[in-house]
Scaffold this active site. Structure first.
Site, mmCIF file in Angstrom:
data_model
loop_
_atom_site.group_PDB
_atom_site.id
_atom_site.type_symbol
_atom_site.label_atom_id
_atom_site.label_comp_id
_atom_site.label_asym_id
_atom_site.label_seq_id
_atom_site.Cartn_x
_atom_site.Cartn_y
_atom_site.Cartn_z
ATOM 1 N N ALA A 63 16.707 -35.235 -23.548
ATOM 2 C CA ALA A 63 16.372 -35.347 -24.961
ATOM 3 C C ALA A 63 14.788 -35.326 -25.269
ATOM 4 C CB ALA A 63 16.979 -36.653 -25.538
ATOM 5 N N HIS A 66 10.307 -30.381 -26.390
ATOM 6 C CA HIS A 66 9.131 -29.703 -25.600
ATOM 7 C C HIS A 66 8.187 -29.182 -26.451
ATOM 8 C CE1 HIS A 66 11.298 -30.654 -21.748
ATOM 9 N NE2 HIS A 66 12.411 -30.128 -22.369
ATOM 10 N N VAL A 189 38.874 -20.611 -27.295
ATOM 11 C CA VAL A 189 38.972 -19.076 -27.407
ATOM 12 C C VAL A 189 39.545 -18.595 -26.068
ATOM 13 C CG1 VAL A 189 37.831 -16.875 -27.482
ATOM 14 C CG2 VAL A 189 37.269 -18.897 -29.141
ATOM 15 N N ILE A 351 20.873 -20.577 -21.926
ATOM 16 C CA ILE A 351 20.104 -21.471 -22.377
ATOM 17 C C ILE A 351 20.128 -22.739 -21.720
ATOM 18 C CG2 ILE A 351 19.572 -22.562 -24.954
ATOM 19 C CD1 ILE A 351 19.692 -19.493 -24.827
HETATM 20 C C1 LIG Z 1 20.241 -32.534 -17.174
HETATM 21 C C2 LIG Z 1 19.514 -31.890 -18.332
HETATM 22 C C3 LIG Z 1 18.442 -32.171 -18.894
HETATM 23 C C4 LIG Z 1 18.035 -31.469 -19.919
HETATM 24 N N1 LIG Z 1 17.012 -31.867 -20.778
HETATM 25 C C5 LIG Z 1 16.472 -31.284 -21.809
HETATM 26 C C6 LIG Z 1 15.488 -31.620 -22.627
HETATM 27 O O1 LIG Z 1 14.787 -32.495 -22.583
HETATM 28 N N2 LIG Z 1 15.259 -30.919 -23.868
HETATM 29 C C7 LIG Z 1 15.539 -29.755 -24.046
HETATM 30 O O2 LIG Z 1 15.215 -28.996 -25.199
HETATM 31 N N3 LIG Z 1 16.802 -29.400 -23.542
HETATM 32 C C8 LIG Z 1 17.304 -29.975 -22.309
HETATM 33 N N4 LIG Z 1 18.291 -29.601 -21.641
HETATM 34 C C9 LIG Z 1 18.948 -28.381 -22.191
HETATM 35 C C10 LIG Z 1 19.811 -28.523 -23.373
HETATM 36 O O3 LIG Z 1 20.685 -29.752 -23.152
HETATM 37 C C11 LIG Z 1 20.857 -27.267 -23.175
HETATM 38 O O4 LIG Z 1 20.194 -26.335 -23.375
HETATM 39 C C12 LIG Z 1 21.529 -27.252 -24.422
HETATM 40 O O5 LIG Z 1 22.162 -28.478 -24.736
HETATM 41 C C13 LIG Z 1 22.724 -25.980 -24.598
HETATM 42 O O6 LIG Z 1 23.282 -26.246 -25.807
HETATM 43 P P1 LIG Z 1 24.526 -25.316 -25.990
HETATM 44 O O7 LIG Z 1 25.026 -25.369 -27.482
HETATM 45 O O8 LIG Z 1 24.070 -23.764 -25.553
HETATM 46 O O9 LIG Z 1 25.653 -25.676 -25.008
HETATM 47 P P2 LIG Z 1 26.673 -26.675 -25.049
HETATM 48 O O10 LIG Z 1 26.202 -28.101 -25.398
HETATM 49 O O11 LIG Z 1 27.304 -26.919 -23.696
HETATM 50 O O12 LIG Z 1 27.797 -26.145 -26.076
HETATM 51 C C14 LIG Z 1 28.468 -24.894 -25.861
HETATM 52 C C15 LIG Z 1 29.915 -25.580 -26.401
HETATM 53 O O13 LIG Z 1 30.788 -24.358 -26.203
HETATM 54 C C16 LIG Z 1 31.881 -24.767 -26.162
HETATM 55 N N5 LIG Z 1 32.938 -23.670 -25.266
HETATM 56 C C17 LIG Z 1 32.805 -23.385 -24.160
HETATM 57 N N6 LIG Z 1 33.757 -22.556 -23.961
HETATM 58 C C18 LIG Z 1 34.442 -22.177 -25.165
HETATM 59 C C19 LIG Z 1 35.557 -21.318 -25.514
HETATM 60 N N7 LIG Z 1 36.185 -20.547 -24.508
HETATM 61 N N8 LIG Z 1 35.948 -21.610 -26.895
HETATM 62 C C20 LIG Z 1 35.325 -22.374 -27.710
HETATM 63 N N9 LIG Z 1 34.271 -23.181 -27.266
HETATM 64 C C21 LIG Z 1 33.752 -23.312 -26.086
HETATM 65 C C22 LIG Z 1 31.892 -26.170 -25.222
HETATM 66 O O14 LIG Z 1 32.810 -26.862 -25.443
HETATM 67 C C23 LIG Z 1 30.534 -26.511 -25.655
HETATM 68 O O15 LIG Z 1 30.659 -27.629 -26.673
HETATM 69 C C24 LIG Z 1 18.728 -30.416 -20.499
HETATM 70 C C25 LIG Z 1 19.947 -29.978 -19.973
HETATM 71 C C26 LIG Z 1 20.567 -30.811 -18.963
HETATM 72 C C27 LIG Z 1 21.864 -30.472 -18.252
#
Ligand SMILES: Cc1cc2nc3c(=O)[nH]c(=O)nc-3n(C[C@H](O)[C@H](O)[C@H](O)COP(=O)(O)OP(=O)(O)OC[C@H]3O[C@@H](n4cnc5c(N)ncnc54)[C@H](O)[C@@H]3O)c2cc1C
Length: 485
Positions: A63, A66, A189, A351
């Site tokens: 969280a 950056h 999906v 990402i």
């Molecule tokens: C340990 C750690 C520390 C981090 N620290 C930071 C930080 O300090 N600052 C920062 O900016 N970022 C940080 N990040 C990165 C950040 O958390 C991620 O880049 C971000 O949360 C990605 O978001 P997203 O929406 O792409 O993925 P997600 O939050 O994973 O969302 C993707 C969604 O797609 C859904 N999904 C998947 N497949 C399907 C399907 N077939 N059908 C329908 N839905 C589906 C999933 O259920 C999920 O809810 C960190 C990550 C980690 C793991």
């Protein structure tokens, strides 16, 4: 009544309206994209496999908002993190997402790392961030007196900030909903089919047809990409485990303490949390299992070893919780965001560790790619005001301490969770909100109830009873087309 003779054909399922755009994945990135697109004359559907928004990687990170000082200059990630930091900072102040500009101090522990500091300062400048300063060891210890022995120097990053990842995802999804997005939870999906200009996303809960599809499925991005006929990358879940220290540890660190980053990532940091704790982590471990969000004994030992070196005094405090998140790591050294105009499809992949910060800039970038690929974008003249989110940040006023609020509604004076000082009024409000929690974990993310040093031992029964009392039997998943007021 006419007698039926033999099996009757099943009534045809009502034809689903075709959405202009379907976004797969309601993490912070997909929610930001849906919100952005819903600001145009478009019908938008947001599909999420889980029962809640922000329940994947977006719920378990460090969280940090950056600045992007250490990104690889010239990459898409560098550009979007920098832009996203400004966009989210501004949005946070408008909707009430808590942000504390603590600043960060990157510490060098070896001569090689010391030599790296001016290089990192130049890199920050190449990323458009020119407020870093190299400082000597005396200044490092002046800023963080409890740091372990042996620091040789540091680099200040005054604008790194801490925020609440839970409120951010929820605010963006709620805003998308208010703008009329059709939110389909529990819609995983499974496959796709194409018929002319329409792609149908096939889910167990029903089919969703759309003219354009945006794949923001995080750890599942490569699997969705394959459904569109591609075989261009593989997601490796990179687990990051973290330890949360008790609030009594908070005076030890008032800024984010960073290591010198390596090729494998940003390394193990110590950071205050927006909830008033101290956090140590994350680890970085490549796995195969995309669901392995459990913590491990080896991760715990590794982090305690790191903590002992970085800040021995921290280990005198109690660990109250541990958690893990999975980064969607890909081989490419950059975000993979590409549009295919012919398939009317946009991939938003890779990402990894900066998506919370960059989400709103990714959304604008995706909007521009869609426009370039042929989607007509007409800005709406009636975009509703964004939501006002309940504050769960420790540094900002909270209901239990707000006399006027308690006087007008005594439920804000009735504390249910004493560790985190969460009131019955906040639990009631969360259950009645536009996107209510699906379970007690969702309630934790919206209120902090059960997140304190007793981890719900004292309050889980009462919080659970209130959740059952106030949770809606079913809630509408499609935002209003017109928002009153
Ligand atoms: C340990 C750690 C520390 C981090 N620290 C930071 C930080 O300090 N600052 C920062 O900016 N970022 C940080 N990040 C990165 C950040 O958390 C991620 O880049 C971000 O949360 C990605 O978001 P997203 O929406 O792409 O993925 P997600 O939050 O994973 O969302 C993707 C969604 O797609 C859904 N999904 C998947 N497949 C399907 C399907 N077939 N059908 C329908 N839905 C589906 C999933 O259920 C999920 O809810 C960190 C990550 C980690 C793991």
């Amino acid at each position: 009544m006419s007698a039926a003779s033999g099996p009757q054909p099943a009534p045809a399922a009502p034809a689903q309206p075709v959405a202009d755009v379907a976004v797969i994945g309601a993490g912070v990135v997909g929610s930001a994209i849906a919100r952005e697109l819903a600001g145009y004359e478009l019908s938008v559907t947001l599909l999420e496999a889980r029962a809640d928004v922000g329940d994947g990687t977006s719920k378990a990170n460090t969280a940090i908002l950056h600045t992007g000082f250490d990104a690889k200059p010239g990459t898409l990630e560098s550009r979007l993190v920098r832009a996203g930091c400004h966009l989210l900072s501004d949005y946070a102040s408008r909707v009430g997402i808590p942000v504390e500009r603590t600043g960060a101090l990157l510490v060098a522990w070896t001569p090689d790392e010391l030599a790296e500091l001016p290089v990192l300062k130049a890199k920050a400048a190449a990323n458009g961030y020119d407020r870093c300063e190299v400082v000597d060891a005396a200044e490092v210890y002046r800023q963080i007196p409890d740091l372990g022995e042996g620091a040789l120097g540091g680099l200040t990053v005054p604008d790194e900030s801490i925020t609440c990842t839970w409120t951010t995802s929820l605010a963006l999804a709620t805003d998308a909903w208010l703008r009329g997005t059709d939110l389909r939870l529990a819609h995983r999906v499974r496959s796709v089919s194409h018929d002319g200009d329409v792609t149908t996303l096939r889910c167990d809960a029903g089919d969703v047809p759309a003219r354009w599809v945006v794949n923001a499925a995080g750890l599942g991005c490569d699997l969705i990409d394959q459904m569109f006929g591609y075989d261009r990358f593989h997601v490796t879940p990179r687990r990051g485990e973290l330890l949360v220290f008790d609030k009594l540890a908070r005076p030890l660190v008032n800024k984010i303490v960073l290591p010198v980053p390596t090729a494998r990532g940003k390394g193990v940091l110590i950071s205050p949390t927006i909830y008033g704790n101290i956090m140590l982590g994350p680890t970085a471990e490549d796995l195969e299992d995309r669901t392995a969000t459990g913590t491990s004994e080896s991760g715990y030992d590794f982090l305690l070893g790191k903590g002992r070196r970085l800040m021995p005094r921290l280990l005198e405090e109690e660990v109250t919780a541990s958690y893990a998140g999975l980064r969607a790591a890909v081989d490419a050294g950059d975000y993979l965001i590409e549009a295919d105009g012919e398939k009317r499809y946009v991939l938003v992949g890779g990402i990894r560790s900066t998506g919370l910060t960059s989400a709103m800039a990714i959304a604008e970038h995706v909007r521009d790619l869609l426009s370039d690929a042929g989607l007509k974008l007409t800005p709406r003249s009636d975009v509703p005001s964004p939501p006002r989110m309940p504050n769960i940040g420790e540094a900002f006023p909270r209901p239990y301490a707000d006399e006027a609020r308690i006087a007008s509604d005594p439920a804000y004076g009735r504390i249910v969770c004493f560790c985190e000082r969460v009131t019955a009024g906040e639990i009631r409000d969360a259950c009645g909100s536009l996107i209510p929690p699906a379970d007690l974990s969702g309630l934790r993310r919206r209120t902090r109830a059960m997140n304190g040093r007793c981890q719900g031992f004292f309050c889980a029964a009462e919080a659970g009873a209130l959740f059952e009392q106030y949770r809606p039997a079913a809630h509408a998943t499609s935002g209003p087309q017109e928002v009153p007021g």
